[in-house]
Scaffold this motif. Structure first.
Motif, PDB file in Angstrom:
ATOM      1  N   ARG A 120       0.847  -1.187   0.000  1.00 41.66           N
ATOM      2  CA  ARG A 120       0.000   0.000   0.000  1.00 41.66           C
ATOM      3  C   ARG A 120       0.884   1.239   0.000  1.00 41.66           C
ATOM      4  N   THR A 121       0.547   2.187  -0.871  1.00 42.43           N
ATOM      5  CA  THR A 121       1.366   3.398  -0.998  1.00 42.43           C
ATOM      6  C   THR A 121       0.613   4.610  -0.505  1.00 42.43           C
ATOM      7  N   GLN A 122       1.373   5.609  -0.111  1.00 45.56           N
ATOM      8  CA  GLN A 122       0.826   6.898   0.309  1.00 45.56           C
ATOM      9  C   GLN A 122       1.738   7.995  -0.221  1.00 45.56           C
ATOM     10  N   GLN A 123       1.211   8.785  -1.119  1.00 40.62           N
ATOM     11  CA  GLN A 123       1.977   9.847  -1.784  1.00 40.62           C
ATOM     12  C   GLN A 123       3.213   9.284  -2.491  1.00 40.62           C
ATOM     13  N   GLY A 124       3.043   8.125  -3.092  1.00 41.34           N
ATOM     14  CA  GLY A 124       4.112   7.522  -3.871  1.00 41.34           C
ATOM     15  C   GLY A 124       5.073   6.673  -3.080  1.00 41.34           C
ATOM     16  N   TYR A 125       5.008   6.686  -1.747  1.00 43.73           N
ATOM     17  CA  TYR A 125       5.894   5.894  -0.916  1.00 43.73           C
ATOM     18  C   TYR A 125       5.139   4.696  -0.335  1.00 43.73           C
ATOM     19  N   ILE A 126       5.877   3.634  -0.048  1.00 44.98           N
ATOM     20  CA  ILE A 126       5.270   2.432   0.511  1.00 44.98           C
ATOM     21  C   ILE A 126       4.879   2.695   1.954  1.00 44.98           C
ATOM     22  N   GLU A 127       3.593   2.605   2.242  1.00 45.35           N
ATOM     23  CA  GLU A 127       3.092   2.841   3.597  1.00 45.35           C
ATOM     24  C   GLU A 127       3.106   1.569   4.433  1.00 45.35           C
ATOM     25  N   GLY A 128       2.871   0.408   3.794  1.00 42.74           N
ATOM     26  CA  GLY A 128       2.855  -0.859   4.515  1.00 42.74           C
ATOM     27  C   GLY A 128       2.698  -2.026   3.559  1.00 42.74           C
ATOM     28  N   LEU A 129       3.065  -3.205   4.032  1.00 48.21           N
ATOM     29  CA  LEU A 129       2.943  -4.441   3.266  1.00 48.21           C
ATOM     30  C   LEU A 129       1.884  -5.312   3.920  1.00 48.21           C
ATOM     31  N   TYR A 130       0.946  -5.821   3.120  1.00 42.31           N
ATOM     32  CA  TYR A 130      -0.186  -6.567   3.649  1.00 42.31           C
ATOM     33  C   TYR A 130      -0.311  -7.896   2.908  1.00 42.31           C
ATOM     34  N   LEU A 131      -0.360  -8.973   3.677  1.00 40.98           N
ATOM     35  CA  LEU A 131      -0.514 -10.309   3.104  1.00 40.98           C
ATOM     36  C   LEU A 131      -1.979 -10.545   2.758  1.00 40.98           C
ATOM     37  N   LEU A 132      -2.257 -10.811   1.478  1.00 46.70           N
ATOM     38  CA  LEU A 132      -3.635 -11.031   1.037  1.00 46.70           C
ATOM     39  C   LEU A 132      -4.086 -12.442   1.394  1.00 46.70           C
ATOM     40  N   PRO A 133      -5.347 -12.613   1.812  1.00 51.51           N
ATOM     41  CA  PRO A 133      -5.851 -13.957   2.124  1.00 51.51           C
ATOM     42  C   PRO A 133      -5.735 -14.867   0.908  1.00 51.51           C
ATOM     43  N   PRO A 134      -5.199 -16.082   1.069  1.00 55.91           N
ATOM     44  CA  PRO A 134      -4.971 -16.950  -0.097  1.00 55.91           C
ATOM     45  C   PRO A 134      -6.244 -17.330  -0.835  1.00 55.91           C
ATOM     46  N   GLY A 135      -7.371 -17.398  -0.142  1.00 51.76           N
ATOM     47  CA  GLY A 135      -8.603 -17.775  -0.807  1.00 51.76           C
ATOM     48  C   GLY A 135      -9.222 -16.689  -1.659  1.00 51.76           C
ATOM     49  N   GLN A 136      -8.654 -15.470  -1.643  1.00 53.51           N
ATOM     50  CA  GLN A 136      -9.230 -14.356  -2.381  1.00 53.51           C
ATOM     51  C   GLN A 136      -8.383 -13.921  -3.571  1.00 53.51           C
ATOM     52  N   VAL A 137      -7.335 -14.676  -3.874  1.00 56.90           N
ATOM     53  CA  VAL A 137      -6.451 -14.338  -4.985  1.00 56.90           C
ATOM     54  C   VAL A 137      -6.480 -15.471  -6.003  1.00 56.90           C
ATOM     55  N   SER A 138      -6.604 -15.106  -7.270  1.00 57.87           N
ATOM     56  CA  SER A 138      -6.560 -16.101  -8.344  1.00 57.87           C
ATOM     57  C   SER A 138      -5.540 -15.668  -9.382  1.00 57.87           C
ATOM     58  N   PHE A 139      -4.932 -16.660 -10.030  1.00 50.18           N
ATOM     59  CA  PHE A 139      -3.930 -16.404 -11.058  1.00 50.18           C
ATOM     60  C   PHE A 139      -4.520 -16.765 -12.411  1.00 50.18           C
ATOM     61  N   ILE A 140      -4.380 -15.874 -13.356  1.00 51.76           N
ATOM     62  CA  ILE A 140      -4.957 -16.077 -14.682  1.00 51.76           C
ATOM     63  C   ILE A 140      -3.840 -16.011 -15.711  1.00 51.76           C
ATOM     64  N   LYS A 141      -3.716 -17.057 -16.492  1.00 49.26           N
ATOM     65  CA  LYS A 141      -2.670 -17.134 -17.501  1.00 49.26           C
ATOM     66  C   LYS A 141      -2.926 -16.141 -18.627  1.00 49.26           C
ATOM     67  N   ASP A 142      -1.880 -15.472 -19.038  1.00 48.76           N
ATOM     68  CA  ASP A 142      -1.961 -14.531 -20.140  1.00 48.76           C
ATOM     69  C   ASP A 142      -1.852 -15.294 -21.453  1.00 48.76           C
ATOM     70  N   GLN A 143      -2.152 -14.615 -22.565  1.00 46.26           N
ATOM     71  CA  GLN A 143      -2.022 -15.252 -23.868  1.00 46.26           C
ATOM     72  C   GLN A 143      -0.562 -15.374 -24.280  1.00 46.26           C
ATOM     73  N   ASP A 144       0.300 -14.686 -23.568  1.00 40.21           N
ATOM     74  CA  ASP A 144       1.727 -14.797 -23.817  1.00 40.21           C
ATOM     75  C   ASP A 144       2.317 -15.768 -22.796  1.00 40.21           C
ATOM     76  N   PHE A 145       3.505 -15.507 -22.299  1.00 40.70           N
ATOM     77  CA  PHE A 145       4.127 -16.369 -21.314  1.00 40.70           C
ATOM     78  C   PHE A 145       3.852 -15.899 -19.883  1.00 40.70           C
ATOM     79  N   GLY A 146       3.161 -14.792 -19.719  1.00 45.04           N
ATOM     80  CA  GLY A 146       2.963 -14.214 -18.406  1.00 45.04           C
ATOM     81  C   GLY A 146       1.626 -14.570 -17.800  1.00 45.04           C
TER      82      GLY A 146
END
Length: 408
Positions: A120-146
């Motif tokens: 999380r940033t505030q005025q362009g600087y990193i304000e804090g790091l937050y671990l996202l709950p694993p059940g709320q993040v999904s990974f989607i393959k791109d049409q390229d290699f990413g």
């Protein structure tokens, strides 16, 4: 401190109404296939697995994280607000120990080898790091290699979110696979052994007995009558008191019960613990098998712990830093099994050779610095390194009159 911008990720060549043929990989903290079976117990509630994971997480969480800079004279540590953010308080709610331990636990269990950090940033600087709950993040393959990540309806790249990967997938190396599928069967066996042991220890009849009763007895003809007889002559007695039963109608035979050794429970549990230690690459004595071994412990720190630290520190470096000469590094050497004698011996050897100062030696064994010990010394005379050429034995001709070693 590094500056970063946060924005949702959208492909430039994709129109809103255009269909995509993409694969989605969701991080979930539940194994839905196993939930279909009765008596499902998650890995996070299996004592042996939790003990191993918590040990790894606590070790990684205790290490300090250094912000380093590449220089022409070697790598040097930097102390600034960014290093303090990473090493002491990643956000306003948790400390470094709690934050890193949560990341490791997510990697090994709930996240299936994936942990996603939101800077999380505030005025362009990193304000804090937050671990996202694993059940709320999904990974989607791109049409390229990413790929890109979907969180709460927003799409992000790995430049926006810090994605830590452990045990990469062979087909999608940007995605971790974790160890839950490998640990699932051994966890079921351990849970069944625990249930069997608990049921065995909670058995009412110790030792098991057989009571022979005259079949002609009226009470024996019905289930209610048999319960009445049992309550009257056996269960009504207090623990330790003898039973008083009619001699002509009853005969009690003691049956030697099976022990846990007879059921091979101990051997099965020990084998499963060894399997867990092999899968997680930890010493067996952490799970109570065998005794402590210093060499095995140091190898564990140098391999398993160091590998997890490398995954985290490289992800932090890649996402959080914009200076190409900066990088993060865990102080994993602090976890080696050193005794005070070994530390003092190594420190004294380095001190007498002019490699480290006296205060650096004192710091390595936990002592506070002293005045006058910040200079490098060398040889047996313990003189400053800059005065090495002023020793008497190094002066011209090797000495003067009367063997004083002084030149006139």
């Amino acid at each position: 401190m590094s500056k970063r911008k946060r924005k949702s990720y959208q492909r430039k060549n994709t129109q809103p109404n255009q269909k995509r043929s993409l694969s989605s990989f969701a991080l979930t903290h539940l194994d839905w296939d196993s939930l279909a079976s009765e008596g499902y117990i998650p890995l996070s509630q299996t004592p042996e697995i939790v003990s191993a994971v918590n040990k790894i997480a606590s070790l990684v969480g205790t290490m300090t994280i250094h912000l380093m800079q590449n220089t022409s004279n070697g790598d040097q540590r930097i102390i600034n607000p960014l290093s303090r953010l990473i090493d002491i308080h990643p956000n306003r709610y948790v400390t470094r120990n709690t934050f890193i331990a949560s990341i490791v636990r997510t990697l090994l269990l709930d996240g299936d080898g994936n942990a996603v950090i939101y800077p999380r940033t505030q005025q362009g600087y990193i304000e804090g790091l937050y671990l996202l709950p694993p059940g709320q993040v999904s990974f989607i393959k791109d049409q390229d290699f990413g790929y890109y990540m979907n969180y709460m309806g927003h799409q992000y790249t790995n430049e926006d979110l810090c994605h830590i990967v452990l045990n990469p997938d062979p087909y999608y190396p940007w995605k971790g696979t974790g160890y839950r599928s490998s640990l699932r069967k051994v966890a079921d066996t351990l849970n069944q052994a625990q249930a069997t042991k608990q049921g065995f220890m909670e058995s009412k009849w110790k030792p098991s007995i057989i009571v022979k009763v005259d079949a002609m007895t009226d009470e024996f003809s019905s289930p209610e009558g048999r319960e009445k007889l049992l309550e009257k002559y056996i269960t009504s007695s207090k623990d330790g008191k003898p039973w008083l039963i009619p001699a002509d109608g009853f005969d009690v035979i003691t049956v030697k019960p099976l022990s846990l050794t007879d059921l091979a429970i101990n051997e099965s549990v020990e084998l499963d613990k060894k399997t867990v230690s092999a899968l997680l690459d930890i010493p067996s004595f952490i799970l109570g098998i065998g005794s402590f071994n210093k060499d095995e412990w140091n190898n564990f720190i140098n391999t398993r712990i160091r590998a997890i630290c490398t995954a985290i520190q490289q992800a932090f470096t890649n996402t959080l830093l914009i200076n190409p000469d900066w990088y993060f590094r865990f102080n994993y050497r602090s976890l080696y099994a050193y005794d005070i004698q070994t530390l003092s011996t190594v420190g004294c050897d380095l001190y007498t050779r002019g490699i480290v100062t006296g205060n650096e030696v004192r710091d390595s064994i936990g002592y506070s610095p002293k005045d006058g010990l910040d200079e490098l010394v060398i040889l047996e005379n313990y003189i400053p390194q800059g005065m090495i050429g002023d020793q008497k034995k190094l002066l011209q001709n090797g000495g003067g009159e009367n063997g004083t070693g002084q030149n006139e």
